[in-house]
Design an enzyme around this catalytic site. Structure first.
Site, mmCIF file in Angstrom:
data_model
loop_
_atom_site.group_PDB
_atom_site.id
_atom_site.type_symbol
_atom_site.label_atom_id
_atom_site.label_comp_id
_atom_site.label_asym_id
_atom_site.label_seq_id
_atom_site.Cartn_x
_atom_site.Cartn_y
_atom_site.Cartn_z
ATOM 1 C CB ILE A 52 -0.933 0.045 1.246
ATOM 2 C CG1 ILE A 52 -1.657 -1.293 1.431
ATOM 3 C CG2 ILE A 52 -1.935 1.175 1.107
ATOM 4 C CD1 ILE A 52 -2.612 -1.306 2.608
ATOM 5 N N PRO A 53 1.495 1.580 -1.138
ATOM 6 C CG PRO A 53 2.549 1.501 -3.188
ATOM 7 C CD PRO A 53 1.413 0.919 -2.430
ATOM 8 C CG HIS A 54 0.818 5.506 2.482
ATOM 9 N ND1 HIS A 54 1.142 4.179 2.713
ATOM 10 C CD2 HIS A 54 1.297 6.203 3.533
ATOM 11 C CE1 HIS A 54 1.786 4.086 3.863
ATOM 12 N NE2 HIS A 54 1.909 5.298 4.389
ATOM 13 N N GLY A 55 1.206 8.552 0.030
ATOM 14 C CA GLY A 55 1.951 9.795 0.156
ATOM 15 C C GLY A 55 1.009 10.980 0.139
ATOM 16 C CE1 TYR A 72 1.341 7.047 7.459
ATOM 17 C CE2 TYR A 72 3.633 7.386 8.093
ATOM 18 C CZ TYR A 72 2.670 6.686 7.375
ATOM 19 O OH TYR A 72 3.041 5.645 6.576
#
Lengths: 151, 575
Positions: A65-68, B515
């Site tokens: 699950i690559p995220h950014g 985050y």
């Protein structure tokens, strides 16, 4: 209804994508988002790549699950890619990855971003569901599976 | 002749009953050592067995040898890397901790039973040390994997605090026998001699044993026996020379177990069995030795002493000893509660009896009662307490079978076997498709009793046995891929560590940006490892957690004292 379904446009679900490496995958995914969200492909690439440097986003079992975060992005966007051949992703179990969910969030994203990430991980932790995704005949069926999933 | 044969029969029958009864203990959760003690008491003079055994001399000899064997095994299983987190706190607990426990319990006993202070302290001294056999048995019980800081501290403490209790008992005995009122320089000298000799003999003896095992060509089955004989000889020599034989044999085990000797796995396995035999023998014998009907007279007083020991003396001693190490309160509570007393108090209380000190039977009776209460109350409650205090971590994924190759010393290769469970990531893939770490390669797949070539086996099934030739160093990574998870749901890896893994070298600034975490000033330039090390108590170990904003960081891997991998838990898990 799940949190992920509304974030995925049908054209962002792709099966049998031909990418030989993580880099190549991120380039192709960048183009996908460039077309659908009007953001620059290189920005997507940089964002995803800098997240990978903090630690691989592969969860194991052939899933990543690559995220950014992307500055100009208006709403959180998601893409689902099933690769033609699995690629090395530096996963905790060393298995190559063939199912990739990419999540992009606006720079101002709140806790909801984390919630969505958690739900994605939860969805993909279900072995039976993973197998369904792997055996879906085409992108449309894959899209429907994601839409129909409930936490 | 006839009589001797009957002895053999009785002994064998008792042993058999004790081993069979141990199967029961898994079912009902009864502490194993208590089972053995109970079998011994049932066979004894007050039970249906009616065996009369009152020879303190034999009991003392057998008990000491059995304890030495147990400590040797404990040492063999103590990994040097646990020393990094556990050695210093354990050392303080094993010395100052025992002294404090002895003083508090002893003075209370003197007051309660209206004894001379020295006699009261004698009671405190014999019940002062935690029991290695009991602690090892409980901590290694199936399904209990504790945070390393806790398990390392407790194991090293229990392995190394008997010498202190022995020393206190001997010192008090000399004072009682010479009629002195207070300890003087002689006692201090005695302490130095016991510890110093034990330390030197243990380390030197351990090295000598490694050298012997690696250089002597022996029959394979002889190596474990060589270690046993060498260890016991070392114990004997050190004790005769006036040092602490228990400390020496424990340290010899530690040195031997960590210097990569030949046949190490074989030796460890045999010694594991020997330690069980020693525990069974010792507790059976102590059960026989006890005369429950005599214990009743002092039961209320002994109960009060046991309660003071468990609820006041030990917790206070633990709290004082651990002050400099900043252990979290949960871990302190647990360490305080795992002050299990076992065979040592009973063996030590034979000292004054053998020396002919008046009122020595009182010491024995109180010690016996304290051990009984401790094994029952504490032994039974430790697994639930560990869960309640959240001190468990997911068990390390281990192969179902391992075989050291004869050339392991030079090549580091082992043969590992995994039974594939339903949730193994390897199920459904061909063995050749697996990206095995390092140079590991599949050797065979055993399916329905047939040994198949890995290429011919096709996709792996649930229930297959997959055998791999691998380097020992890759065994942890292989476990992640292949080993079945036997953990209960709350210890399931994803639940425990969170979904994502971040590296210790990740910059806090970037993580916070990613985050949306609220960073305290000055943390932006820190790595995650530095940030966590600053905020976690003492030496970081896997399972340590720190909450920041809406995410929780869970230490997942520590190498040479540095945090290398950290789990990231996100709100869906934090309820």
């Amino acid at each position: 209804m799940n949190l992920i379904a509304p974030l995925i446009r049908p054209q962002n679900v792709v099966v049998d994508l031909d990418a030989a490496s993580k880099k190549r995958l991120f380039e192709l995914v960048g183009k996908l988002f460039e077309a659908s969200e009007g953001i620059s492909a290189s920005e997507v690439f940089d964002s995803l790549f800098s997240r990978e440097k903090l630690g691989s986003t592969a969860l194991g079992y052939g899933i990543a699950i690559p995220h950014g975060r992307i500055k100009g992005l208006k709403d959180t966007a998601c893409a689902c890619v099933r690769l033609k051949a699995p690629i090395d992703f530096d996963a905790p179990d060393n298995l190559p990855v063939d199912l990739v969910f990419v999540l992009l969030a606006p720079a101002t994203a709140t806790d909801l971003h984390l919630q969505i990430l958690g739900e994605l991980a939860q969805m993909l932790s279900d072995a039976a569901f993973r197998e369904k995704l792997r055996h879906a005949a085409d992108a449309t069926e894959l899209y429907k599976l994601i839409q129909a999933w409930t936490p | 002749m006839e009589l001797l044969n009957q002895f053999v029969l009785a002994g064998a029958a008792l042993l058999l009953v004790a081993i069979l009864a141990s199967a029961l203990s898994y079912r009902i959760g009864m502490p194993l050592l208590l089972v053995f003690l109970a079998v011994g008491m049932l066979a004894g003079e007050d039970g249906p067995g009616g065996i009369v055994f009152n020879d303190a001399g034999i009991a003392y000899t057998v008990g000491s040898v059995a304890l030495a064997v147990i400590l040797l095994d404990g040492g063999l299983n103590t990994r040097a890397e646990t020393f990094r987190v556990g050695l210093r706190p354990a050392f303080v607990l094993a010395t100052l901790g025992v002294l404090l426990t002895c003083l508090i319990t002893g003075l209370f006993a003197a007051w309660l039973l209206d004894l001379e202070p020295l006699m009261g302290l004698m009671i405190g001294a014999v019940v002062g040390s935690t029991d290695a056999a009991a602690v090892f048995a409980l901590l290694h019980a199936k399904g209990l994997t504790l945070k390393q800081r806790v398990s390392a501290t407790l194991e090293i403490e229990s392995g190394s605090n008997d010498p202190m209790a022995v020393f206190l008992t001997i010192a008090l005995l000399e004072l009682l026998l010479t009629g002195a009122k207070a300890p003087g320089w002689g006692s201090l000298l005695l302490f130095g001699q016991q510890m110093g000799l034990g330390l030197v003999a243990g380390v030197a003896g351990g090295r000598l044993l490694v050298w012997l095992v690696n250089h002597l060509p022996l029959e394979r089955g002889m190596y474990p026996m060589l270690v046993l004989a060498g260890g016991l000889a070392l114990y004997g020599v050190t004790t005769v020379a006036g040092g602490s034989g228990f400390l020496a044999i424990y340290l010899a085990g530690v040195v031997f177990g960590n210097r990569g000797a030949r046949e190490a796995a074989n030796i460890r396995q045999v010694h594991n069995g020997l330690a069980w035999l020693a525990q069974i023998g010792m507790f059976l014998m102590l059960g026989l030795l006890a005369t429950p009907s005599q214990l009743v007279a002092h039961a209320p007083a002994a109960l009060a002493i046991a309660l003071v020991l468990m609820f006041f003396a030990r917790p206070l001693a633990v709290w004082i000893c651990l002050l400099p190490f900043r252990f979290p309160w949960r871990e302190q509570v647990f360490i305080a509660w795992v002050g299990l007393r076992g065979a040592v108090p009973i063996i030590l209380s034979l000292f004054p009896l053998l020396a002919g000190v008046p009122q020595a039977t009182l010491v024995l009776e109180v010690a016996f009662f304290v051990v009984l209460i401790s094994l029952t109350v504490q032994g039974w409650s430790i697994p639930p307490l560990a869960r309640w205090l959240k001190l468990e971590v997911p068990p390390p994924p281990a192969p179902d079978e391992r075989l050291d190759l004869a050339t392991r010393m030079r090549s580091g290769h082992v043969l590992l076997g995994y039974r594939l469970g339903p949730d193994s990531a390897a199920v459904g893939r061909a063995a050749s498709e697996l990206r095995l770490p390092g140079g590991a390669r599949p050797v065979t797949v055993i399916r329905a009793g047939e040994a198949l070539a890995p290429e011919a086996a096709g996709p792996l099934h649930e229930g297959d046995w997959l055998y791999l030739l691998a380097r020992e160093a890759d065994s942890a990574a292989l476990g992640e891929l292949l080993a079945a998870t036997r953990a209960p749901p709350y210890l399931e890896k994803r639940q425990f560590y969170g979904d994502f893994v971040v590296l210790g070298e990740a910059r806090m600034g970037e993580l916070a940006g990613q985050y949306g975490l609220p960073l305290p000033p000055g943390a932006v330039q820190q790595t995650l490892a530095e940030f966590l090390a600053e905020r976690l108590p003492g030496q970081p170990v896997p399972g340590d957690r720190h909450r920041l904003g809406n995410v929780e960081f869970v230490v997942r891997e520590v190498k040479a004292g540095r945090i290398t991998r950290v789990g990231l838990r996100i709100p869906t898990h934090l309820h």
